[in-house]
Design an enzyme around this catalytic site. Structure first.
Site, short mmCIF file in Angstrom:
data_model
loop_
_atom_site.label_atom_id
_atom_site.label_comp_id
_atom_site.label_asym_id
_atom_site.label_seq_id
_atom_site.Cartn_x
_atom_site.Cartn_y
_atom_site.Cartn_z
N THR A 286 0.73 -1.09 -0.09
CA THR A 286 -0.05 -0.05 -0.05
C THR A 286 1.01 1.07 -0.11
O THR A 286 2.06 1.23 0.42
CB THR A 286 -0.69 0.13 1.13
OG1 THR A 286 -0.12 0.51 2.31
CG2 THR A 286 -1.64 -1.18 1.57
N ASP A 287 0.24 2.45 -0.36
CA ASP A 287 0.94 3.52 0.09
C ASP A 287 1.06 3.87 1.47
O ASP A 287 0.15 3.10 2.27
CB ASP A 287 0.43 4.61 -1.09
CG ASP A 287 1.28 5.93 -0.90
OD1 ASP A 287 2.49 5.96 -0.32
OD2 ASP A 287 1.26 6.79 -1.83
N TYR A 288 1.59 4.84 2.01
CA TYR A 288 1.71 5.19 3.31
C TYR A 288 0.47 5.32 4.10
O TYR A 288 -0.45 6.31 3.70
CB TYR A 288 2.72 6.50 3.33
CG TYR A 288 3.40 6.86 4.84
CD1 TYR A 288 4.59 6.62 4.86
CD2 TYR A 288 2.67 7.25 5.84
CE1 TYR A 288 5.18 6.70 6.02
CE2 TYR A 288 3.22 7.37 7.15
CZ TYR A 288 4.80 7.37 7.03
OH TYR A 288 5.33 7.57 8.35
N ALA A 290 -2.34 3.87 3.54
CA ALA A 290 -3.65 3.83 2.62
C ALA A 290 -4.51 2.98 3.29
O ALA A 290 -5.68 3.22 2.78
CB ALA A 290 -3.12 3.40 1.35
#
Ligand code: BGC
Length: 761
Positions: A286-288, A290
């Site tokens: 995932t992104d940070y 997310a």
């Protein structure tokens, strides 16, 4: 011995199964090794592999992780990011492989976005070189340097197509075009990963942000994306797919919704498209935070959004702690299955296996490499050369540029003597004490020949608070003197000089993450400075720094020479001098359209035609698609960029005027360097599909070649047109070409082209 010690303490090693894991490694052996390992893992240890906390110098987003070491010992961590340095990483890896039960090595990730300590130009700038070998080389060097410092995984390439320069992260991508973006995406993946991930000089790439992150409404970061499937497949997906086709090891989800569902929890995106359609077999991170951000998106509580993400096909949770703290409960409650947890765990273990970490978890911890491989003279020379290829000469009235090395040059502007701003956004390993500011380089470049007089001239902008927000992460540059004092000093310096070079524009943190702008014009204080400088009547060269396409209508009207230098990396200052003083002719061409004002955005060259297009040559016509207050044209079109020399294009020739699906047509043009400098030109080919089952763009880039021509030299450039270049996704999302009429256009930018017709039978 490093490996030996590991072998003694490890419960299981890949060596027991295979000597060396490679991307092509016998899958059977890898499966056997991982089956064996997973057979020993508890549910908690499996979930632990899916957890990616942050640790280190840089903290983005909202969350901070704590007690990372304790979690590693308990087998609750699959990897870490933003830890750097061989000794640091060795220490942390040691905890994993000596103190956790199964001794599974950690992945160490980092945002190595455009170089490591040798910083290359920002990705948007790199794209303006249209030089795939150079771009690949920049990634290869970035991999070499970061792997020498302990890193094995980079969160790059960022390939989000962007048609809206209000979005600050335009800086991190390859511009607005899916074809060029795809070429760049593949080049970067190959540069980072090489042919062999077990090689200690290569690192695993992570293509991001899947998907559509570059299309947030109003250009505001993290905002809603709402897009047709047709546009996704034709305009925005190609560069992600190109990375998958190039063998990228991992994919990062984006923060935004895709068709109403956040990407991280979007099964259609992460499984149907990414895995089933495209055949991706690496892992998805995932992104940070997310996952936890899906709560604010309105998708449920942490347990619910975590389960949703895992089931969608997301494997690793960056920082949100959602997988770690809720999956066990979700399994008990039947909200996720053991098969889903196993699948995600297996993919992460496979990545470690492919990197060779089971054979040697300290593979990237060779302290002797630090001196040998990082920020070497060789790497810096490559970065300097590439930087010169990325600058775009936007205007050069009466050949004011290049400047001669003589007389007195006034170097003025808030960006003239700052080192911290040179490398641009996302340059986390830059060492600003080791490279020059523009002022320093200019003094060296002119030593003994000409004099440089320097004055700052103004702050970045009048509002100190706004300036602080635009110069974060140690890149502050505020001068405490009053605006009048700064201006007086500049005018004094200018009055003594023969020519003024104004280093102006955006600070590096005015683009990048969370750096959206609604006003893309020159910031107020700098505009006033330029206005005052213009009144001196001296010739002025603008050296314009920016991380996006800006609005330069006023500059175009008022100043004779404009060199757009983006952010050129650690060697930018020397590279700027190389170009300003004519050692190298500028050759960059824009990969984003420059609007005349913000109201025209989104403005991009490969648009559809509308049923009421404006007639050619007109700027307004009632009941046509246009504006009352401005014409439809950009200030500078996609593909545009001047040179110190001139190029003449001969007549466009086609080998045939019709072809079938198996055939090809060759389009050729002879280009001659008719000016006074040896220089590079980027020859571009566009195609238009005249009639389609869905509306087709007015032109699409389908080929390009960067050539070097000496003064007076000619070269014939040929582009093969095959059915592949005529294909697009139709309404059923099938990749097809349709028989009919086409136009092929060739030229030095997307506007000034020669056109010929052909048909596909
Ligand atoms: C960014 C990503 C980046 C991640 C880790 C996020 O805020 O959107 O591009 O890779 O942080 O630093």
């Amino acid at each position: 011995m490093r490996i030996g010690r590991f072998l003694l303490t490890a419960v299981i090693t890949a060596s027991a199964v295979t000597a060396m894991a490679t991307p092509q490694a016998d899958k059977g052996k890898m499966d056997q090794f991982i089956d064996n390992l997973m057979g020993k893992m508890t549910l908690q240890e499996k979930i632990g592999q899916l957890n990616l906390p942050v640790s280190g110098e840089i903290v983005t987003g909202q969350a901070k992780s704590s007690d990372v070491a304790g979690k590693i010992r308990k087998g609750q961590v699959g990897g870490l990011f933003n830890v750097k340095g061989v000794e640091n990483i060795r220490e942390v890896q040691k905890i994993a492989v000596e103190q956790s039960r199964l001794k599974i090595p950690l992945l160490f990730g980092m945002d190595v976005i455009h170089g490591y300590e040798t910083v290359f130009p920002i990705p948007l700038a790199l794209s303006c070189s249209w030089d795939m070998e150079a771009i690949k080389e920049s990634a290869r060097i970035a991999a070499k340097e970061s792997s020498a410092d302990g890193i094995c995984w980079t969160f790059s390439p960022m390939v989000d197509i962007c048609r809206d320069p209000r979005w600050g992260r335009m800086a991190e991508g390859g511009g607005e075009d899916p074809y060029l973006g795809s070429e760049i995406s593949a080049a970067m993946v190959k540069g980072y990963q090489g042919d062999d991930l077990t090689d200690k000089n290569t690192i695993m790439a992570c293509v991001k942000h899947f998907a559509l992150y570059g299309a947030p409404e109003a250009g505001r970061d993290y905002n809603t994306v709402d897009m047709s499937h047709l546009s996704m497949f034709n305009n925005y997906f190609p560069p992600y797919k190109a990375a998958i086709d190039a063998g990228v090891g991992s994919v990062m989800t984006s923060f935004n919704v895709v068709d109403g569902i956040p990407a991280t929890g979007n099964k259609w995106l992460m499984t149907d498209v990414l895995r089933d359609r495209w055949g991706f077999d690496g892992f998805v991170v995932t992104d940070y935070t997310a996952i936890s951000e899906m709560i604010a998106h309105g998708m449920g509580d942490l347990q619910q959004v975590s389960a949703m993400s895992l089931s969608a096909g997301t494997d690793m949770d960056m920082v949100a702690d959602g997988f770690l703290t809720t999956l066990e409960k979700s399994l008990k409650e039947g909200k996720v299955t053991m098969a889903e947890i196993d699948k995600a765990c297996r993919r992460i273990l496979e990545a470690k296996y492919k990197l060779g970490l089971f054979d040697d978890p300290y593979k990237y911890c060779d302290a002797s490499r630090v001196k040998k491989d990082i920020f070497t003279a060789e790497n810096r020379a490559v970065a300097r050369k590439i930087a010169t290829e990325t600058f775009v000469l936007l205007k050069n009235e009466n050949n004011l540029l290049p400047l001669q090395r003589k007389g007195k040059i006034a170097l003025v502007g808030p960006l003239a003597n700052t080192k911290a701003n040179m490398p641009g956004t996302w340059s986390v390993a830059a060492a600003s004490d080791k490279y020059n500011s523009l002022y320093e380089s200019m003094k060296q470049s002119l030593a003994g020949k000409a004099e440089v007089l320097y004055a700052k001239g103004s702050n970045l902008m009048y509002d100190a608070q706004r300036e602080a927000e635009a110069t974060m992460f140690g890149r502050e540059m505020r001068d405490s003197r009053s605006a009048q004092e700064l201006l007086d000093e500049a005018l004094n310096v200018a009055s003594q000089a023969d020519v003024i070079v104004a280093a102006v524009g955006e600070s590096s943190e005015m683009s990048g993450e969370s750096s959206s702008r609604t006003n893309l014009e020159m910031p107020d204080a700098q505009r006033d400075l330029l206005t005052a400088l213009k009144k001196t009547g001296k010739p002025i060269v603008l050296v314009y720094f920016a991380g996006r396409s800006t609005v330069m209508t006023w500059e175009q009207e008022n100043f004779p020479a404009i060199l757009n230098v983006w952010f050129g990396g650690s060697e930018a200052a020397d590279a700027i001098c190389d170009v300003v003083f004519g050692d190298v002719s500028p050759s960059g061409k824009l990969t984003t359209t420059f609007p005349k004002n913000v109201g025209q955005i989104p403005l991009y060259y490969n648009h559809l035609n509308t049923g009421r297009p404006l007639e050619a040559g007109k700027w307004f016509s009632k009941f046509r698609s246009n504006y009352l207050d401005i014409d439809n044209d950009p200030l500078y079109p996609f593909g545009y960029g001047l040179s110190y020399t001139t190029f003449r294009y001969g007549d466009l020739q086609l080998s045939n005027n019709s072809m079938n699906e198996k055939g090809k047509i060759t389009a050729s043009v002879t280009v001659t360097n008719t000016g006074n400098y040896d220089a590079d030109e980027i020859v571009q080919m566009y195609i238009r599909d005249m009639v389609g089952s869905v509306a087709r763009p007015v032109k699409e880039l389908k080929g390009f070649e960067r050539i070097h021509l000496k003064k007076g030299e000619s070269r014939t450039v040929s582009f093969d047109i095959t059915a592949e270049q005529l294909k697009f996704y139709n309404s059923a999302l099938n990749w097809v070409c349709e028989p009919g009429e086409f136009e092929v256009m060739v030229g030095g930018n997307s506007r000034d082209v020669q056109t010929k017709k052909f048909s596909l039978q």
